[in-house]
Design a protein around this motif. Structure first.
Motif, PDB file in Angstrom:
ATOM      1  N   ILE A   1      26.848  10.652  23.041  1.00 40.19           N
ATOM      2  CA  ILE A   1      28.127  10.121  22.547  1.00 40.19           C
ATOM      3  C   ILE A   1      27.921   8.637  22.273  1.00 40.19           C
ATOM      4  O   ILE A   1      27.377   7.907  23.114  1.00 40.19           O
TER       5      ILE A   1
ATOM      6  N   ASN B   1      32.185  14.488  26.465  1.00 42.48           N
ATOM      7  CA  ASN B   1      31.455  15.478  25.676  1.00 42.48           C
ATOM      8  C   ASN B   1      32.189  16.814  25.809  1.00 42.48           C
ATOM      9  O   ASN B   1      32.073  17.494  26.832  1.00 42.48           O
TER      10      ASN B   1
ATOM     11  N   THR C   1      34.952  15.227  34.355  1.00 52.03           N
ATOM     12  CA  THR C   1      35.756  15.105  33.134  1.00 52.03           C
ATOM     13  C   THR C   1      37.237  15.125  33.478  1.00 52.03           C
ATOM     14  O   THR C   1      38.021  14.303  32.993  1.00 52.03           O
TER      15      THR C   1
ATOM     16  N   ALA D   1      31.566  13.798  31.268  1.00 52.43           N
ATOM     17  CA  ALA D   1      32.242  12.563  30.895  1.00 52.43           C
ATOM     18  C   ALA D   1      31.521  11.364  31.490  1.00 52.43           C
ATOM     19  O   ALA D   1      30.824  11.477  32.501  1.00 52.43           O
TER      20      ALA D   1
ATOM     21  N   LYS E   1      39.976  21.499  28.250  1.00 53.50           N
ATOM     22  CA  LYS E   1      39.736  20.989  26.891  1.00 53.50           C
ATOM     23  C   LYS E   1      41.057  20.811  26.132  1.00 53.50           C
ATOM     24  O   LYS E   1      41.247  19.834  25.406  1.00 53.50           O
TER      25      LYS E   1
ATOM     26  N   LEU F   1      34.120   8.227  27.824  1.00 54.50           N
ATOM     27  CA  LEU F   1      33.443   8.999  26.781  1.00 54.50           C
ATOM     28  C   LEU F   1      33.331  10.442  27.262  1.00 54.50           C
ATOM     29  O   LEU F   1      32.833  10.693  28.362  1.00 54.50           O
TER      30      LEU F   1
ATOM     31  N   LYS G   1      24.874  16.130  24.787  1.00 59.37           N
ATOM     32  CA  LYS G   1      25.167  15.475  23.518  1.00 59.37           C
ATOM     33  C   LYS G   1      25.166  13.964  23.755  1.00 59.37           C
ATOM     34  O   LYS G   1      25.603  13.494  24.797  1.00 59.37           O
TER      35      LYS G   1
ATOM     36  N   ARG H   1      38.811  11.526  18.620  1.00 59.26           N
ATOM     37  CA  ARG H   1      38.773  12.886  19.155  1.00 59.26           C
ATOM     38  C   ARG H   1      38.444  13.862  18.038  1.00 59.26           C
ATOM     39  O   ARG H   1      39.010  13.786  16.950  1.00 59.26           O
TER      40      ARG H   1
ATOM     41  N   ASP I   1      34.266  18.099  19.376  1.00 53.06           N
ATOM     42  CA  ASP I   1      33.074  17.902  20.210  1.00 53.06           C
ATOM     43  C   ASP I   1      33.152  16.741  21.187  1.00 53.06           C
ATOM     44  O   ASP I   1      32.401  16.701  22.158  1.00 53.06           O
ATOM     45  N   HIS I   2      33.988  15.776  20.894  1.00 53.53           N
ATOM     46  CA  HIS I   2      34.013  14.630  21.798  1.00 53.53           C
ATOM     47  C   HIS I   2      35.348  13.916  21.734  1.00 53.53           C
ATOM     48  O   HIS I   2      36.171  14.152  20.836  1.00 53.53           O
TER      49      HIS I   2
ATOM     50  N   SER J   1      31.711  19.395  23.942  1.00 55.66           N
ATOM     51  CA  SER J   1      30.929  20.493  23.380  1.00 55.66           C
ATOM     52  C   SER J   1      30.222  21.273  24.493  1.00 55.66           C
ATOM     53  O   SER J   1      30.224  20.872  25.659  1.00 55.66           O
TER      54      SER J   1
END
Lengths: 430, 430, 430, 430
Positions: free
Chosen positions: D382, D374, D304, D424, D256, D372, D380, D353, D356-357, D376
């Motif tokens: 997006i 996510n 991701t 992602a 992250k 895209l 979710k 950014r 959360d996303h 979080s």
């Protein structure tokens, strides 16, 4: 462009005049309009267009008591807590007309009008607890009592809430109604706004939205610096220009230090987004600070300043009193090669830098600008091997004189030029 | 004593009760007086005497809106900008009587009365631009707009000028007229008051002089910490007690961390000067924070707390609601050996400390106190060789039980005691 | 004394001579012994007794190549990796005799002998992987490859393990066998020994134990500073003296800055424990640094220096070449009142300090010393009201001249004395 | 390109395998070659080509004693102090052949060979004082005794002198003779190399010149990070890839955090210059650290990771043991859309950014990649409005599955996709 930047109100670095370097916090309507008049007559045809009224225009007693800012100043505000020009200094603002009259006159000259604001809401609006337009709350509900500027006591920061946004909307709606084209927001871009904030991101973003909500194109300029390079993406998302150093004045140490900052920010120059080297303290300055003087920069330093600002594509905001422009200074502001580099150049790139010299280049219609700087304290031969460039060089012109460079200075593609201490050479390669 | 310390209003660590830990910003006259009554009846004879009303007594709406401090609170002030008790909370303060009535009642119980203030002058006084007594200037002339507390928006700092001194003189004259015996000044002793100030030295010094000028003895207590050890000399010059940590609560990590702070400050305990470990969060606390509870400390931790505070000679300020005192807590506050160590002990000295244990000693009439702490998370035998002490040991008594220590625990002068996790033993050596 | 301090080898501040200020890293046996001889003849009767050989005594080529320390110097070591005096500089050390001969000679003069060491084990011992006495491990097992001094490349730090302790034991056993009375350990007491260590606590503690294990009394001196006041307790547990600033030289800025440091450390002066203001750069200094000179301090500054060091009870270690002592400097070192203050005074206490002046006091047999300092750049009248002291003043003597002070300077107990810029007055009150 | 970048040996992000994540400091010739074999057979056709032998290849006892690095390790060096592969681990290196044999074998597979080095010169070379090729000086003359790595004790830094340059020339000449194509230099790119250096600029520049002087193309990779963004210009001048974080492992917090770093560095991705997100800890890893495991990342997290690395154009260096590749991991490494984005995409740009996303885009042949994320901890939706892009969107393809996106997910150009926690989506817009 990979995406539609909403900030593309200015594709080229803004050029204009700002009242601060000469008039400090005390500029008047007469001084603004007389400077605009000189711009119209002498500078407009070279691209100069913004006339910006800097800080404290709502403070009637600005500049009295021998200080720049008076504590607990009694600002002129309207019933919604929005700053209005002090009528004793800006008579046309009487009867709540604000800057409308001045903006109209400047527009009539074919120029654009800008103003300065501090981020936030006036303390006086909070004392009076004025209503916030479009909401049922009041100033005390949107002001953040812990967010204060460290050097000017006029304002509280605005909370990042829907009501806070409405306050910002209310002031930018007012500026739009006046015809404002440019807003310089202060106390918002430096690296230590609060102990734990690198800069005022939330308020910048609210201001970006307030401009969008106003329906009028306005250039957004953030001050002071140094802006934090780690936040470049946020700056580019929200603003058109942002200061990359603290206040710049006529002092060689500050000019030399700008080279390091331009090195850091060079990849962040793009249409709509201009890292800002600050105003040009040239000609007659300092009057409003009780320190009137001609710029302390030598002529070579002034050439260096203009060469760096132009090749780097910094905004160009003249700081000296245009009514007292001498020929040399006028020449600095009206050199067509330099201004073309600033407005039309692309991809400013540092090629070399050490304590003694720097070399920059940028693109122009397939050709190149090449700027050679002598940062040392004595005359020095600066050399550059054009074979390092990804181009075929056929013609080399001195940008300042617009004459071809003497072949004696070029040998096998290596340019060697004697440059005086603190001086610069700007070259067009074709 | 090498010199006549002007602060010698208290030769022993102050003992009392403070409203904060239980009542937060919302204490009332009834609660103050009821707690005083319990002190008179149950604690006075053990030396407890100060009853201190903590923060926000001039704020009528304190504790509403589910926050501790409301932004832009409308404080009760007099015509000179001096805070007055909010009459809805302190009815006896009606008609400008201030805390006089409450002080009189507390004095009548044989106790002393203390109040809390934030450093500075109320923002509201500045809004109203109240006159400053004894001067021809007003609040805006003595307030520093850039000096604000980071967590409570009520006040501006006061400038270090003759007129600023007069403002402080005016408030301490008022407190003297009420009969205040103890003043806890807040937002003044921590290490980062401003970005470049280790603490509010100038305002502390003005307050020292204001107390001297008032003609009444008042204990000066500074808050919050951590105070900066490099400024110990200034603390000792001006104050009677100063916090050596940030706010202390019922959390083992904070209690364990206090050992390091006591180590650092041990040489600075002297008559009139007491590094302050903060209030005792014992018994019933947290009510005013919407988090009412019995202390989270285990009984062993509570013994550790009292043992450290007592041998170190920290001020003892009970934080729990005295009306709800249980037997165990009462026992902690009324152990005669512990209180004697706190009041009569001399030269508190750390003999050993590591992550698992600590040993302290202090002198008493040729004998010694010896405190053994188990800082680890499991039961542990703590040993101490009394031959390290510069004394002949004839008798060893457990201070908490007042019984002689079992000889099985002593071997050739080496004391070995099993102590539970986070627990302590306090011993009297004679 | 609350406890039996194991360090009580010196109850009074050590007085002596150290080779550094004059001879840098290059002192020789002849220079050591000739300086000792002068001490015996001129200074011993005033209390001077330590003769200390400073850094690099095991480096044969010390001082060559125009640098103070040569990279990767080829130190003289024995088979166990212990540094031995370079025989070309200390001929009596031939045949492994070490400093025994020099120590004997100095002892025969009625003086004491000290040496300097860097913390750690020589890199050369690690290259050769010498055995560690009393263990079955070798140098590479006790050396910490990541713990290096930032300004001298001779050593690695020693790991805090039983074997590491044995290495330290082995070198202190050697020093004990030579008859060393004083050890100055370097690269160990400053605030940033490693990025995350305030100072070299573990190695200091091993050295303390190694001295205890050696069976010989040796004064332990730690260098350089600034020591961290938060670690005062550890310093007092382990050492006899520790530097409270970085290296001190003949520069007024450094002398003025010492007042702030003495203020901070004043509560930490006690028998066996002396915060150290560093050597006295007086008389002829700098020779070994290729910068031979008489001290740059004015005579008034020299008086200020001696007055502060004496009333504060700093160790007194003369730095100038004793063979070239002039009368003025000799007078500074042999004033009986000043030396008595240094050796017999108690509880040094700062009474006042601001940018322009300072006042200190200490106790002596019921009387007092009072030192008045003019820290400003022009002559100035310093006043002090003796009623602030907790004593009855009957007689006032100028300590430097040993004459009673002219009554014109005293009025109602207020002393007023004109003191030259950077000067000091020392007074005995009885 | 404005200038001829000398580093253009790699125009696209390098793709390969590195021994560290799986084999730690202990990889062997067999493991290297077996992994190369798998690359040849399964990955080469997708663009994977570098096989890199990471740290400690000259240390015969690497990985023994249960530590990653042994203190004072006895490295294998040649007579000039240059590290040579430890023959017990790399048998083909016998008789001074170095890595020549391994490089030949890897080249024969159609792959390229890379090695890791620590900056500097071996301590052992300094102990032996080896001669420096092409000079009349020796190791002690070029080594800087104060420049040491904080986590591996093998080396000293090299002084920035002509002789220091010769030492670096000597090692890169050796690597060129072996046929090395890629050099990862360690302990050189992080922000606090020394207390006052942002990174090892001087040594990086010497290494750049040493590669140029070697006459062989080698990719220059700098480690570890975080590199300092203020030094981006220097990185781009000298290196091909540089780490933008500290070591990356299979931990969501680190993944992250990479989004913020990519945001900061996005403008610095260009042919020859690739900010480096570090190796891919996928598949079987940790064996050499005595912590063998399949990656801790969930499958969504792995997607991701690959999506971010690919759209950002980070170098792709697989860290898991290729001999144990499972189908899922193989799929991650061989998705043609993802690899094309990594190799052929242009101008990676963050569009949004928050906590959360995140949304990124890059250009490809007039089309776009859109990623895209996510960030979080729960599933979710997006959303992204394609009208923000400066293009006409005709077709939308899921890059991972290579299928057109269901129109239900697109409404008026607004894409809405449910993405699992930490997951992602990668989309191709045409």
């Amino acid at each position: 462009m990979l995406f539609k930047n909403k900030n593309l109100v200015v594709l080229k670095p803004p050029m204009g005049w700002n009242s601060w370097d000469c008039f400090a916090a005390n500029v008047t309507e007469v001084e603004l309009l007389e400077n605009a008049k000189v711009m119209e007559e002498k500078l407009k045809k070279f691209g100069w267009e913004y006339v910006v009224c800097d800080i404290q225009w709502s403070e009637p007693l600005a500049g009295t008591e021998n200080v720049t800012y008076r504590d607990f100043a009694d600002l002129t505000i309207d019933e919604y807590g929005r700053q209005m020009p002090a009528v004793n200094r800006f008579p046309s603002a009487a009867d709540g007309k604000g800057f409308k009259d001045i903006a109209d006159k400047i527009h009539a000259m074919g120029l654009k009008f800008g103003i300065h604001i501090m981020r936030g809401i006036p303390r006086k609006a909070v004392e009076l607890n004025c209503p916030v337009i479009g909401t049922d709350v009041r100033a005390r509900d949107v002001a953040d009592p812990f967010s204060i500027c460290q050097w000017n006591g006029d304002m509280y920061g605005v909370k990042d809430t829907p009501e806070g946004q409405k306050y910002y909307d209310s002031i930018f709606a007012l500026y739009a109604s006046w015809g404002v084209d440019f807003v310089k927001v202060d106390d918002i871009a430096h690296e230590h706004l609060y102990p734990d904030h690198p800069y005022g991101e939330a308020e910048v973003h609210m201001i970006r939205k307030a401009i969008d909500n106003s329906g009028r194109d306005m250039v957004l300029s953030l001050s002071p610096g140094p802006a934090v390079i780690e936040k470049a993406w946020q700056m580019e998302r929200d603003a058109n220009m942002w200061r990359i150093t603290d206040d710049f004045w006529d002092d060689w140490k500050l000019l030399k230090a700008m080279f390091e900052r331009c090195e850091v920010w060079q990849k962040h120059v793009s249409p709509g987004c201009f890292p800002d080297c600050d105003m040009l303290p040239l000609g007659r300055i300092g009057t409003g600070f009780r320190a009137g003087r001609d710029t302390n920069f030598t002529r070579d330093e002034q050439k260096t300043l203009m060469t760096l600002w132009c090749i780097f594509k910094s905004p160009l905001m003249m700081g000296g009193d245009l009514r007292e422009l001498d020929e040399f200074t006028l020449g600095l502001l009206t050199n067509e090669n330099l201004i073309r580099a600033n407005q039309e150049g692309a991809h400013p790139t540092e090629l070399a830098r050490d304590d003694d010299h720097a070399v920059w280049t940028s693109e122009i219609d397939g050709g190149r600008y090449l700027a050679l700087f002598n940062l040392s304290d004595s005359e020095k031969e600066i050399t550059f091997d054009t074979s390092e460039l990804d181009m075929q060089v056929n013609k080399i012109t001195d940008a300042w004189t617009n004459k071809e460079i003497n072949q004696a200075n070029i040998n096998n593609g290596v340019i060697k030029i004697e440059i005086p201490a603190h001086g610069a050479e700007m070259i067009v390669l074709q």
